[in-house]
Design a protein around this motif. Structure first.
Motif, PDB file in Angstrom:
ATOM      1  N   ALA A 159       0.793  -1.103  -0.164  1.00 43.23           N
ATOM      2  CA  ALA A 159      -0.099  -0.148   0.292  1.00 43.23           C
ATOM      3  C   ALA A 159       0.953   1.318   0.563  1.00 43.23           C
ATOM      4  O   ALA A 159       0.464   2.246  -0.725  1.00 43.23           O
ATOM      5  CB  ALA A 159      -1.089   0.347   1.187  1.00 43.23           C
ATOM      6  N   LEU A 160       1.922   1.228   0.787  1.00 49.21           N
ATOM      7  CA  LEU A 160       2.479   2.122   1.176  1.00 49.21           C
ATOM      8  C   LEU A 160       3.819   2.742  -0.367  1.00 49.21           C
ATOM      9  O   LEU A 160       3.449   3.829  -0.552  1.00 49.21           O
ATOM     10  CB  LEU A 160       3.948   2.214   2.125  1.00 49.21           C
ATOM     11  CG  LEU A 160       3.251   2.503   3.460  1.00 49.21           C
ATOM     12  CD1 LEU A 160       4.068   2.461   4.638  1.00 49.21           C
ATOM     13  CD2 LEU A 160       1.902   3.254   3.828  1.00 49.21           C
ATOM     14  N   ILE A 161       3.911   1.872  -1.264  1.00 55.44           N
ATOM     15  CA  ILE A 161       4.823   1.958  -2.025  1.00 55.44           C
ATOM     16  C   ILE A 161       3.667   2.213  -2.959  1.00 55.44           C
ATOM     17  O   ILE A 161       4.054   3.121  -3.992  1.00 55.44           O
ATOM     18  CB  ILE A 161       5.633   1.063  -2.368  1.00 55.44           C
ATOM     19  CG1 ILE A 161       6.663   0.183  -1.108  1.00 55.44           C
ATOM     20  CG2 ILE A 161       6.745   0.845  -3.699  1.00 55.44           C
ATOM     21  CD1 ILE A 161       7.443  -0.953  -1.442  1.00 55.44           C
ATOM     22  N   LEU A 187       2.233  12.534  -0.062  1.00 55.25           N
ATOM     23  CA  LEU A 187       3.333  12.093   0.636  1.00 55.25           C
ATOM     24  C   LEU A 187       3.470  12.971   2.172  1.00 55.25           C
ATOM     25  O   LEU A 187       3.729  12.098   3.409  1.00 55.25           O
ATOM     26  CB  LEU A 187       4.249  13.307  -0.529  1.00 55.25           C
ATOM     27  CG  LEU A 187       4.691  12.663  -1.353  1.00 55.25           C
ATOM     28  CD1 LEU A 187       4.750  14.143  -2.372  1.00 55.25           C
ATOM     29  CD2 LEU A 187       5.230  11.393  -1.579  1.00 55.25           C
ATOM     30  N   GLN A 188       2.835  13.426   2.732  1.00 57.45           N
ATOM     31  CA  GLN A 188       2.201  13.403   3.807  1.00 57.45           C
ATOM     32  C   GLN A 188       1.640  12.637   4.260  1.00 57.45           C
ATOM     33  O   GLN A 188       2.675  12.221   5.691  1.00 57.45           O
ATOM     34  CB  GLN A 188       1.396  15.125   4.387  1.00 57.45           C
ATOM     35  CG  GLN A 188       2.127  16.610   3.954  1.00 57.45           C
ATOM     36  CD  GLN A 188       3.205  16.964   4.899  1.00 57.45           C
ATOM     37  OE1 GLN A 188       3.292  15.881   4.884  1.00 57.45           O
ATOM     38  NE2 GLN A 188       2.852  17.923   4.330  1.00 57.45           N
ATOM     39  N   THR A 231       9.002   2.540   6.106  1.00 50.16           N
ATOM     40  CA  THR A 231      10.373   3.078   6.284  1.00 50.16           C
ATOM     41  C   THR A 231      11.620   4.351   6.601  1.00 50.16           C
ATOM     42  O   THR A 231      10.390   5.613   6.401  1.00 50.16           O
ATOM     43  CB  THR A 231      10.896   2.057   5.627  1.00 50.16           C
ATOM     44  OG1 THR A 231      11.015   2.763   4.011  1.00 50.16           O
ATOM     45  CG2 THR A 231      10.452   0.831   5.164  1.00 50.16           C
ATOM     46  N   ALA A 232      12.392   4.479   6.815  1.00 49.70           N
ATOM     47  CA  ALA A 232      13.007   5.705   6.937  1.00 49.70           C
ATOM     48  C   ALA A 232      13.532   5.711   5.313  1.00 49.70           C
ATOM     49  O   ALA A 232      13.191   7.359   4.819  1.00 49.70           O
ATOM     50  CB  ALA A 232      14.259   5.599   7.691  1.00 49.70           C
ATOM     51  N   GLY A 233      13.483   5.427   4.723  1.00 53.70           N
ATOM     52  CA  GLY A 233      13.395   5.835   3.189  1.00 53.70           C
ATOM     53  C   GLY A 233      12.539   6.474   2.599  1.00 53.70           C
ATOM     54  O   GLY A 233      12.886   7.473   2.268  1.00 53.70           O
ATOM     55  N   LEU A 234      11.658   5.701   2.676  1.00 58.22           N
ATOM     56  CA  LEU A 234      10.135   5.732   1.813  1.00 58.22           C
ATOM     57  C   LEU A 234       9.750   7.827   2.511  1.00 58.22           C
ATOM     58  O   LEU A 234       9.750   8.175   1.846  1.00 58.22           O
ATOM     59  CB  LEU A 234       9.266   5.256   2.529  1.00 58.22           C
ATOM     60  CG  LEU A 234       7.414   5.726   2.126  1.00 58.22           C
ATOM     61  CD1 LEU A 234       7.694   5.937   0.641  1.00 58.22           C
ATOM     62  CD2 LEU A 234       6.900   4.513   2.094  1.00 58.22           C
ATOM     63  N   ARG A 235      10.303   7.612   4.134  1.00 63.13           N
ATOM     64  CA  ARG A 235       9.949   9.290   4.844  1.00 63.13           C
ATOM     65  C   ARG A 235      10.196  10.245   4.066  1.00 63.13           C
ATOM     66  O   ARG A 235      10.371  11.226   3.929  1.00 63.13           O
ATOM     67  CB  ARG A 235       9.577   8.701   6.263  1.00 63.13           C
ATOM     68  CG  ARG A 235       8.971   8.128   6.640  1.00 63.13           C
ATOM     69  CD  ARG A 235       8.894   8.727   8.476  1.00 63.13           C
ATOM     70  NE  ARG A 235       7.896   7.216   9.401  1.00 63.13           N
ATOM     71  CZ  ARG A 235       8.112   6.715  10.197  1.00 63.13           C
ATOM     72  NH1 ARG A 235       8.818   6.282  10.017  1.00 63.13           N
ATOM     73  NH2 ARG A 235       6.981   6.440  10.520  1.00 63.13           N
ATOM     74  N   GLN A 269      11.671  15.200   0.720  1.00 59.20           N
ATOM     75  CA  GLN A 269      12.382  15.716  -0.720  1.00 59.20           C
ATOM     76  C   GLN A 269      11.522  16.631  -1.165  1.00 59.20           C
ATOM     77  O   GLN A 269      11.393  16.897  -1.529  1.00 59.20           O
ATOM     78  CB  GLN A 269      14.069  14.191  -1.060  1.00 59.20           C
ATOM     79  CG  GLN A 269      14.491  14.410   0.781  1.00 59.20           C
ATOM     80  CD  GLN A 269      15.515  13.178  -0.199  1.00 59.20           C
ATOM     81  OE1 GLN A 269      15.032  13.009  -1.536  1.00 59.20           O
ATOM     82  NE2 GLN A 269      17.206  12.977   0.429  1.00 59.20           N
ATOM     83  N   LEU A 270      10.515  15.001  -1.798  1.00 60.55           N
ATOM     84  CA  LEU A 270       9.764  15.860  -2.805  1.00 60.55           C
ATOM     85  C   LEU A 270       8.621  16.956  -2.259  1.00 60.55           C
ATOM     86  O   LEU A 270       8.212  17.673  -3.038  1.00 60.55           O
ATOM     87  CB  LEU A 270       8.767  14.514  -2.952  1.00 60.55           C
ATOM     88  CG  LEU A 270       9.253  13.644  -4.024  1.00 60.55           C
ATOM     89  CD1 LEU A 270       7.860  12.416  -4.136  1.00 60.55           C
ATOM     90  CD2 LEU A 270       9.154  13.652  -5.430  1.00 60.55           C
TER      91      LEU A 270
END
Length: 226
Positions: free
Chosen positions: A164-166, A188-189, A198-202, A207-208
């Motif tokens: 779902a998140l990806i 994105l928020q 995950t930390a990478g996704l956050r 950044q976006l």
């Protein structure tokens, strides 16, 4: 003890022994059958385990041997021709084939392979179908219309779905592509504050948002710590 008592006791013992033998003769086959079933069941169980192990090993060897070829095209052909004794490994084959097609530079073929797999593997676990669906969408890119991509990603982004998140991140990218900046930032928020992110996704979401002129949300735990 008198001779009479001793004689009566001996007779009683003989009677009990005869009765016991009689019971054995009458019902002994049940005990023997039970032993045979237990031993036979254990043997069959071991046979099944050995067969499963042998099948898995043969399937693994077939895939590994197919990947030994030097060129991507040769690996693709070998993978497609490999005999897989374990039917469950078909999903692994398709993922490997699509990966090799990407390596050879043919992303359209990779996407088509995954699409064909999705249309011909109804019994595959849903998680593998979802992964194949997401990879196919990413590889196809503009070959699939934006509306179709969004519709398929929305299904993957349902609450509770494993991807779902990806999928939601990809929908945000579609919003950006369509010029819908506010909708992209809002999505994105939501990713930033999602407990499963995950930390990478956050980091990517933050950044976006900054690139879009927004201010990233701060996680409650971080705000409290400050």
């Amino acid at each position: 003890m008198s001779d009479t008592d001793s004689f009566i006791e001996e007779v009683s013992e003989e009677v009990r022994r005869d009765r016991l033998y009689g019971v054995f003769r009458k019902y002994g086959w049940i005990a023997v059958s039970a032993v045979v079933l237990i031993v036979g069941g254990a043997s069959y169980n071991e046979y099944r385990k050995a067969q499963t192990t042998a099948t898995a090993e043969a399937t693994g060897d077939a895939l590994i041997n197919a990947l030994d070829a030097n060129e991507a095209e040769a690996r693709i052909e070998a993978l497609q021709m490999a005999t897989l004794e374990a039917s469950e490994a078909e999903v692994v084959r398709q993922f490997l084939v699509s990966s090799e097609q990407v390596t050879s530079g043919d992303t359209a073929a990779a996407a088509a392979s995954l699409e064909n797999f999705l249309n011909s593997a109804p019994e595959t676990s849903q998680i593998y179908k979802d992964i194949a669906e997401l990879k196919a969408l990413l590889l196809a890119g503009d070959d699939i219309s934006r509306d179709d991509r969004r519709a398929r990603l929305e299904l993957l982004a349902q609450p509770g779905a494993p991807l779902a998140l990806i999928a939601s991140e990809q929908i945000a990218l579609l919003d950006i592509e369509a010029g819908e900046t506010a909708a992209a930032i809002e999505r994105l928020q939501g990713l930033i504050v999602d407990a499963g992110a995950t930390a990478g996704l956050r980091q990517r979401a933050s950044q976006l948002i900054v690139a879009l002129g927004g201010e990233p949300e701060t996680l409650p735990s971080l705000a409290t710590a400050q």
